[in-house]
Design a protein around this motif. Structure first.
Motif, mmCIF file in Angstrom:
data_model
loop_
_atom_site.group_PDB
_atom_site.id
_atom_site.type_symbol
_atom_site.label_atom_id
_atom_site.label_comp_id
_atom_site.label_asym_id
_atom_site.label_seq_id
_atom_site.Cartn_x
_atom_site.Cartn_y
_atom_site.Cartn_z
ATOM 1 N N GLU A 76 0.749 -1.093 0.072
ATOM 2 C CA GLU A 76 0.026 0.056 0.146
ATOM 3 C C GLU A 76 0.889 1.380 -0.085
ATOM 4 O OE1 GLU A 76 -3.351 0.058 0.033
ATOM 5 O OE2 GLU A 76 -3.562 -2.091 0.030
ATOM 6 N N CYS A 77 0.763 2.104 -0.893
ATOM 7 C CA CYS A 77 1.531 3.135 -1.254
ATOM 8 C C CYS A 77 0.777 4.751 -1.622
ATOM 9 C CB CYS A 77 2.577 3.095 -2.106
ATOM 10 S SG CYS A 77 3.942 1.636 -1.907
ATOM 11 N N ARG A 78 1.401 5.648 -1.397
ATOM 12 C CA ARG A 78 0.856 6.981 -2.036
ATOM 13 C C ARG A 78 1.743 7.413 -3.355
ATOM 14 N NH1 ARG A 78 -3.905 9.184 0.311
ATOM 15 N NH2 ARG A 78 -4.112 8.099 2.084
ATOM 16 N N VAL A 79 1.105 7.436 -4.512
ATOM 17 C CA VAL A 79 1.706 7.547 -5.632
ATOM 18 C C VAL A 79 1.348 8.899 -6.395
ATOM 19 C CG1 VAL A 79 2.162 5.098 -6.007
ATOM 20 C CG2 VAL A 79 0.022 6.318 -6.955
ATOM 21 N N GLU A 97 -1.195 14.337 -6.562
ATOM 22 C CA GLU A 97 -0.159 13.756 -5.624
ATOM 23 C C GLU A 97 -0.865 12.974 -4.609
ATOM 24 O OE1 GLU A 97 3.389 16.710 -5.983
ATOM 25 O OE2 GLU A 97 1.801 17.490 -4.590
ATOM 26 N N ASN A 98 -0.429 12.139 -4.044
ATOM 27 C CA ASN A 98 -0.729 11.368 -2.865
ATOM 28 C C ASN A 98 -1.904 10.537 -3.098
ATOM 29 O OD1 ASN A 98 1.440 12.426 -0.997
ATOM 30 N ND2 ASN A 98 0.455 14.241 -1.017
ATOM 31 N N VAL A 99 -2.008 9.856 -4.035
ATOM 32 C CA VAL A 99 -3.025 8.844 -4.564
ATOM 33 C C VAL A 99 -2.742 7.598 -3.620
ATOM 34 C CG1 VAL A 99 -4.202 7.986 -6.392
ATOM 35 C CG2 VAL A 99 -3.420 10.356 -6.725
ATOM 36 N N PRO A 100 -3.735 6.917 -3.057
ATOM 37 C CA PRO A 100 -3.547 5.706 -2.704
ATOM 38 C C PRO A 100 -3.421 4.787 -3.712
ATOM 39 C CG PRO A 100 -5.929 6.341 -2.214
ATOM 40 C CD PRO A 100 -5.089 7.605 -2.732
ATOM 41 N N LEU A 131 5.891 -4.256 -6.185
ATOM 42 C CA LEU A 131 7.287 -3.732 -5.877
ATOM 43 C C LEU A 131 8.126 -4.391 -6.769
ATOM 44 C CD1 LEU A 131 7.186 -4.278 -1.953
ATOM 45 C CD2 LEU A 131 6.765 -2.088 -3.127
ATOM 46 N N GLU A 132 7.819 -5.256 -7.592
ATOM 47 C CA GLU A 132 8.598 -6.079 -8.588
ATOM 48 C C GLU A 132 8.710 -5.162 -9.916
ATOM 49 O OE1 GLU A 132 9.516 -10.155 -11.022
ATOM 50 O OE2 GLU A 132 8.921 -10.263 -8.825
ATOM 51 N N PHE A 181 -5.505 0.770 -8.439
ATOM 52 C CA PHE A 181 -6.305 1.665 -7.913
ATOM 53 C C PHE A 181 -7.658 1.069 -7.433
ATOM 54 C CE2 PHE A 181 -3.508 3.923 -10.666
ATOM 55 C CZ PHE A 181 -2.698 4.786 -9.555
ATOM 56 N N ALA A 182 -8.302 1.434 -6.242
ATOM 57 C CA ALA A 182 -9.541 0.919 -5.990
ATOM 58 C C ALA A 182 -10.426 1.805 -6.813
ATOM 59 C CB ALA A 182 -9.685 1.299 -4.430
#
Length: 74
Positions: free
Chosen positions: A12-15, A29-32, A37-38, A44-45
């Protein structure tokens, strides 16, 4: 790679989400998001996608404005 291994690589990140619409670039900015990771794939939900669409459609006053150079890959 099975589904369990793929899910273990998700965080889970903010992108920062970018989209160009009719020559206008939107940066949000700061979109969940859930990020593999690879591979870097961003998931996105449905609620997040709907909110992104509303932001772009309404084009509210931006938090800040970026000056961005544009290059052509030729």
């Amino acid at each position: 790679m099975d589904r369990t291994q793929w899910q273990e690589q998700i965080a889970e990140c903010r992108v920062t989400y970018t989209l160009e619409v009719q020559g206008e670039l939107f940066v949000i900015e700061n979109v969940p998001a859930r990020v593999n990771l690879e591979t870097g794939e961003q998931l996105f939900a449905p609620e997040t996608v709907e909110r992104l669409q509303r932001i772009i459609a309404q084009a509210p006053e931006p938090k800040r404005v970026l000056r961005v150079p544009v290059y052509e890959y030729a």
